[in-house]
Write an enzyme that holds these catalytic residues in place. Structure first.
Site, mmCIF file in Angstrom:
data_model
loop_
_atom_site.group_PDB
_atom_site.id
_atom_site.type_symbol
_atom_site.label_atom_id
_atom_site.label_comp_id
_atom_site.label_asym_id
_atom_site.label_seq_id
_atom_site.Cartn_x
_atom_site.Cartn_y
_atom_site.Cartn_z
ATOM 1 N N GLU A 3 -6.985 5.468 4.117
ATOM 2 C CA GLU A 3 -7.346 4.130 4.551
ATOM 3 C C GLU A 3 -7.912 4.145 5.960
ATOM 4 O OE1 GLU A 3 -5.113 0.465 3.350
ATOM 5 O OE2 GLU A 3 -3.550 1.951 3.113
ATOM 6 N N GLU A 5 2.483 0.407 6.863
ATOM 7 C CA GLU A 5 2.751 1.119 5.626
ATOM 8 C C GLU A 5 1.417 1.261 4.906
ATOM 9 O OE1 GLU A 5 5.832 1.012 1.875
ATOM 10 O OE2 GLU A 5 5.421 -0.838 2.920
#
Length: 157
Positions: free
Chosen positions: A146, A137
């Site tokens: 990310e 997640e």
């Protein structure tokens, strides 16, 4: 980790605005514990993850190896996988504070024999066995936020 229709539409404008307020546009350096709590407490979202994990592990109870990349302070998906019957779960977290909190959470839930929290970069961690399922997640409002592409590509190895 954005909200997609129809769940966004059903949630109503107030929920959409509050969820958007925790999305970091610049990366993760400014994420706070309350941001992780907001994601954890988003019941439609977390129940969707839980349902998918249970469905994928059905019939593999006591056999499946699961890796949770970016487990966060609650090791939420790792705990779901353990409760769904995974043989072992490797919960990887690069943020030292979040990793320490995840270890504490796993111990408090009595899942430390199944869930191993590993502080480190998932692209550099060597696991003792191959995973049957990788869950993640990773948070952010765009897919590159990310370093998601390289992380997921690496997880396939």
């Amino acid at each position: 980790a954005t909200c997609f229709p129809p769940s966004c539409l059903a949630a109503g404008p107030a929920r959409i605005r509050s969820f958007r307020s925790v999305i970091a546009e610049d990366g993760l350096e400014d994420w706070k514990f309350k941001d992780y709590e907001a994601m954890r407490d988003d019941k439609p979202r977390t129940s969707g993850f839980e349902s998918a994990i249970r469905q994928r592990l059905t019939g593999l109870e006591g056999q499946a190896v699961v890796v949770d990349i970016g487990t966060g302070p609650f090791a939420l998906l790792a705990v779901m996988a353990a409760r769904a019957g995974a043989k072992s779960v490797y919960a990887i977290e690069i943020n030292p504070d979040a990793a320490a909190s995840a270890k504490k959470t796993v111990q408090e839930l009595g899942l430390q024999s199944t869930v191993k929290v590993i502080e480190g970069d998932s692209t550099k961690v060597e696991l003792p066995e191959k995973a049957d399922l990788v869950v993640s997640e990773l948070i952010g409002s765009i897919a590159t936020q990310e370093g998601v592409g390289p992380i997921i590509t690496d997880a396939r190895r």
